[in-house]
Scaffold this motif. Structure first.
Motif, PDB file in Angstrom:
ATOM      1  N   LEU A   8       0.834  -1.205   0.000  1.00 49.90           N
ATOM      2  CA  LEU A   8       0.000   0.000   0.000  1.00 49.90           C
ATOM      3  C   LEU A   8       0.869   1.255   0.000  1.00 49.90           C
ATOM      4  N   VAL A  11       1.909   1.835  -3.568  1.00 54.69           N
ATOM      5  CA  VAL A  11       0.782   2.398  -4.312  1.00 54.69           C
ATOM      6  C   VAL A  11       0.668   3.888  -3.996  1.00 54.69           C
ATOM      7  N   PRO A  32      -4.662   8.606  -1.448  1.00 54.94           N
ATOM      8  CA  PRO A  32      -4.580   7.213  -1.884  1.00 54.94           C
ATOM      9  C   PRO A  32      -5.591   6.306  -1.190  1.00 54.94           C
ATOM     10  N   GLY A  33      -5.789   6.504   0.120  1.00 58.77           N
ATOM     11  CA  GLY A  33      -6.674   5.623   0.879  1.00 58.77           C
ATOM     12  C   GLY A  33      -6.165   5.544   2.297  1.00 58.77           C
ATOM     13  N   ALA A  37      -4.533  -3.243   6.398  1.00 62.40           N
ATOM     14  CA  ALA A  37      -4.511  -4.346   5.443  1.00 62.40           C
ATOM     15  C   ALA A  37      -3.675  -5.492   6.024  1.00 62.40           C
ATOM     16  N   TYR A  82     -10.412  -0.884   5.311  1.00 61.42           N
ATOM     17  CA  TYR A  82      -9.657  -0.020   4.409  1.00 61.42           C
ATOM     18  C   TYR A  82     -10.653   0.794   3.587  1.00 61.42           C
ATOM     19  N   ALA A  84     -10.989   3.451   0.352  1.00 64.94           N
ATOM     20  CA  ALA A  84     -10.335   3.999  -0.840  1.00 64.94           C
ATOM     21  C   ALA A  84     -11.380   4.694  -1.704  1.00 64.94           C
ATOM     22  N   LYS A  88      -8.041   9.137  -7.109  1.00 62.78           N
ATOM     23  CA  LYS A  88      -7.214   9.546  -5.966  1.00 62.78           C
ATOM     24  C   LYS A  88      -6.935  11.045  -5.945  1.00 62.78           C
ATOM     25  N   LEU A 109      -6.555   1.116  -7.743  1.00 65.52           N
ATOM     26  CA  LEU A 109      -7.596   0.503  -6.911  1.00 65.52           C
ATOM     27  C   LEU A 109      -7.502  -1.021  -6.965  1.00 65.52           C
ATOM     28  N   ARG A 111      -4.862  -2.816  -7.348  1.00 71.23           N
ATOM     29  CA  ARG A 111      -3.751  -3.232  -6.478  1.00 71.23           C
ATOM     30  C   ARG A 111      -4.144  -3.118  -5.021  1.00 71.23           C
ATOM     31  N   GLN A 112      -4.869  -2.051  -4.667  1.00 70.37           N
ATOM     32  CA  GLN A 112      -5.298  -1.914  -3.268  1.00 70.37           C
ATOM     33  C   GLN A 112      -6.236  -3.054  -2.869  1.00 70.37           C
ATOM     34  N   VAL A 116      -5.392  -5.427   0.210  1.00 71.47           N
ATOM     35  CA  VAL A 116      -6.291  -5.449   1.382  1.00 71.47           C
ATOM     36  C   VAL A 116      -6.943  -6.833   1.496  1.00 71.47           C
TER      37      VAL A 116
END
Ligand code: URA
Ligand code: SF4
Length: 197
Positions: A8, A11, A32-33, A37, A82, A84, A88, A109, A111-112, A116
Motif C-alpha cells: 500500500l 501504491v 490514496p486511501g 490491510a 480499508y 479507498a 485519488k 484501486l 492493487r489496493q 487489502v
C-alpha cells in the motif's frame, strides 16, 4: 506493478507522482486511501472532496463523518477496514469523475483490493458501483443485493453524501450494512443503526 513485492505504501508513492489523467492538474494532495490491510471489509467511494484534497485523507469531510458513524454501527473503524476511492485526485468542483479518469486510476484501486484482500467490498454510490460491477448497472436497482467480484462479495449501497441530502434513505443503507455485518460474523446489539447517524 502488482505481485508479491507490492505494498500500500508503494501504491501511495506512485499515486503521489501520477499524472495519468487530467485530475492531477487540480490536486493539492493525492488521497490514496486509509485503513489497515489485510482487512475483511473494504469501502470504495468516488473521489476526494475539498477537505480530503486539503488533508490527503479519504472521507474526512461531512460525508466522511457520517461514514464513520455508519461504520461504528457495525463496530468498524479505520483501524480494521480499508477506505479507498475510485479516483485519488479531487475532481474540480466535486464533479463526478469521467469514465476515462476512473479507468486511468483503476489499476491503483485493483492493487489496493489485492493488497487489502477483503472478503466484502462495499461500493458507496454510483461511481464505485459502476466501476466494480459494470458501467450499465444502476445503483437504485443493485443496492442491497450481494454481487461478486471474483471470490469477493460486493454490497453496493448509497453514498453518504447522498444520505446527507436525503436522510430518509438511511434506513435502506442500514439494511445493507446489517447484511454486511451478518456476512462478516459481526454481532449487532439492539438499538443500533440509522437513528443514531
Ligand atoms: N466522497 C468520496 O467519495 N470520497 C471521499 O473521500 C470523500 C467524499
Ligand atoms: Fe493519477 Fe488517479 Fe490522480 Fe488521475 S486521479 S492523476 S489516474 S492518481
Amino acid at each position: 506493478m502488482a505481485g508479491a513485492m507490492d505494498s500500500l505504501e508503494l501504491v501511495a508513492r506512485e499515486v503521489a507522482a501520477c499524472t495519468a489523467c487530467p485530475l492531477s492538474a487540480h490536486r493539492t494532495h493525492t488521497v490514496p486511501g486509509e485503513g489497515t490491510a489485510p482487512a475483511s471489509l473494504m469501502l470504495i467511494g468516488e473521489g476526494p472532496g475539498r477537505q480530503e484534497d486539503a488533508e490527503g485523507r479519504p472521507f474526512v469531510g461531512a460525508a466522511g463523518q457520517l461514514l464513520d458513524r455508519m461504520l461504528a454501527a457495525i463496530h468498524r473503524d479505520r483501524t480494521n477496514v480499508y477506505i479507498a476511492n475510485v479516483v485519488k485526485c479531487r475532481p474540480p468542483d466535486n464533479r463526478t469523475p469521467s469514465d476515462d479518469e476512473a479507468l486511468a486510476c483503476a489499476p491503483f484501486l485493483s492493487r489496493q483490493i489485492a493488497l487489502v484482500d477483503p472478503d466484502v467490498i462495499v461500493t458507496l454510490g454510483a461511481t464505485a458501483t459502476r466501476l466494480i460491477l459494470g458501467a450499465d448497472v444502476r445503483i437504485t436497482r443493485v443496492r442491497g443485493q450481494w454481487h461478486a467480484l471474483g471470490e469477493r462479495a460486493v454490497m453496493p449501497t448509497f453514498h453518504p453524501a447522498f444520505l446527507l441530502r436525503d436522510p430518509r434513505q438511511k434506513r435502506l443503507v442500514w439494511e445493507d450494512l446489517q447484511k454486511v455485518a451478518a456476512r462478516l460474523g459481526i454481532p449487532l446489539a439492539e438499538g443500533q443503526g440509522e437513528r443514531g447517524w
